[in-house]
Design an enzyme around this catalytic site. Sequence first.
Site, short mmCIF file in Angstrom:
data_model
loop_
_atom_site.label_atom_id
_atom_site.label_comp_id
_atom_site.label_asym_id
_atom_site.label_seq_id
_atom_site.Cartn_x
_atom_site.Cartn_y
_atom_site.Cartn_z
N GLU A 318 49.60 36.31 49.85
CA GLU A 318 48.18 36.66 49.71
C GLU A 318 47.61 36.20 48.38
O GLU A 318 47.25 37.02 47.54
CB GLU A 318 48.03 38.18 49.80
CG GLU A 318 48.66 38.79 51.02
CD GLU A 318 48.72 40.31 50.97
OE1 GLU A 318 48.61 40.90 52.05
OE2 GLU A 318 48.85 40.87 49.88
N PRO A 319 47.52 34.91 48.16
CA PRO A 319 46.96 34.47 46.88
C PRO A 319 45.45 34.69 46.83
O PRO A 319 44.76 34.56 47.83
CB PRO A 319 47.27 32.97 46.85
CG PRO A 319 47.48 32.58 48.28
CD PRO A 319 47.89 33.79 49.04
N GLY A 320 44.96 35.05 45.69
CA GLY A 320 43.52 35.18 45.47
C GLY A 320 43.09 34.25 44.35
O GLY A 320 42.54 33.18 44.55
N ARG A 362 36.55 40.91 32.65
CA ARG A 362 38.00 40.86 32.48
C ARG A 362 38.48 40.91 31.02
O ARG A 362 39.46 41.61 30.73
CB ARG A 362 38.59 39.66 33.23
CG ARG A 362 38.37 39.75 34.74
CD ARG A 362 39.09 38.64 35.52
NE ARG A 362 40.53 38.79 35.45
CZ ARG A 362 41.32 38.03 34.70
NH1 ARG A 362 40.82 37.06 33.97
NH2 ARG A 362 42.61 38.26 34.69
N CYS A 393 25.20 45.71 25.07
CA CYS A 393 25.26 46.63 23.93
C CYS A 393 26.65 47.24 23.78
O CYS A 393 26.82 48.46 23.91
CB CYS A 393 24.22 47.71 24.10
SG CYS A 393 22.59 47.01 24.27
N TYR A 423 37.54 37.46 40.32
CA TYR A 423 37.34 38.76 39.64
C TYR A 423 36.27 38.72 38.56
O TYR A 423 36.30 39.52 37.63
CB TYR A 423 38.68 39.28 39.08
CG TYR A 423 39.76 39.31 40.12
CD1 TYR A 423 39.69 40.22 41.18
CD2 TYR A 423 40.81 38.41 40.09
CE1 TYR A 423 40.65 40.22 42.17
CE2 TYR A 423 41.78 38.40 41.09
CZ TYR A 423 41.70 39.30 42.12
OH TYR A 423 42.64 39.30 43.12
#
Length: 465
Positions: A318-320, A362, A393, A423
Amino acid sequence: MRTHEAGALHGDFASLRPSWLSVPEDVNALLPQLWADGVARSDEGVLHVGGIAVDTLAEQFGTPAYILDEDDFRARCRAWAEAFAGADVYYAAKAFCSKAVLRAAVEEGLNVDVCTAGELAVALAAGIEPARLGLHGNNKSLAELRQAVEIGLGRIVVDSFTEIERLDEIAAEFGARPQVMVRVNVGVEAHTHEYIATAHEDQKFGFSLADGDAYEAARRVIGSEHLELAGLHSHIGSQIFDTAAFEVSAARVVRLQARLREDFGAVLPEIDLGGGFGMAYTSQDDPQPPTDIAAALVKIVEAECAVAGIEPPRLSIEPGRTLIGPAVFTLYEVGTVKPVTLSGGSSRLYVSVDGGMSDNIRPALYDATYSATLASRVSQAVPALARVVGKHCESGDIVVKDEFLPADVAPGDLLAVPGTGAYCRSMGSNYNHVPRPPVIAVRDGEARVILARETVDDLLRLDVG
Ligand SMILES: *Cc1c(COP(=O)(O)O)cnc(C)c1O
């Protein structure tokens, strides 16, 4: 425009530079593993993607914007599908989920994993057959489970005893027999270049192997009249570069599978080793080609099955991030440049762009590292140690923590940050009421919007007073 003296800059940043980041010989050079295949500089030095200059894209679509090299994404999907021929490759939609991208993944031979009704809705809107979809999640709602059973989703990965009970009832109600996989927590945590083989039992996903829950979960699914146990599933982490961690997880899963055959005569057709295959964000990362990963994983599963005395089941993965991450870069416009000198005398350039943690959380969320390049021109200025920051901010609103940019980087320049396909948009937020950027797909010399830019009106529409 400010200027810097070359000598002063070279001396000053020395103490702030992380050891992995070397001073580039050519600050305009593109490191091939960071960029989509269709990205290059023109003779004039402007970054192009699929033949279109970034200043043209910025003019037409505004900044910030995520720019997808669609052919690059498709080529990655094909490369993984071909390397894993005889296995099933599921694109993990949570990395980036839009109709055009899911459709492209399926057209290139992949299946798709979703983990909420929202992601499922996108996949169905993209016209993907339910049989090609898998459903994940540690707390799927009853509505999500009912929909999955009702439309005949390819497989449902169960994550708790409660869920097995619920699914059993729903399947009975619909007179269906869904394909179920049991998610096993194998006690392996893999992350970047390291893995810890025993330390990660204390987390929310899956059935623990160590305390017998995984065995018990499989026993209950096997014993159910309404559920079909398709196989065992494990997912051990993210940004994994080393197949050694998969060796440990595959061995543990295969051992459980052998016990299930011994105890219940169960022959499980499938084994899923999850995703998390690493991609390059900076010069530190050097991912293996999918052919090498495929050869290693197939060998591992075959060897473990030989030891356990069972037939090797069909492999799925299941690579993303490795599929969509490198196919996208974010295009920003520089708003301000601020040299900051610390008390020790060292200095760095704070380069503020028109986005930030709302389009890439991230770095703030888990210290992820990225790279950047001046995209609208080349420069002969000396490299300066820079930090690319956003407009939010928060002092943690950092896009690229450490990178060398030409010392004359200035307001109005375009900056490109590669590797933002996974992501970033999918974890995007409206913090500070900043609307989320669009995704622009470039293919065959044409650019089209596949995910529109959010507007302040979109945000106000929800603010009903
Ligand atoms: C997140 C996830 C993936 C994909 O991870 P990547 O790091 O994007 O490859 C695959 N499977 C499961 C179960 C996941 O949770």
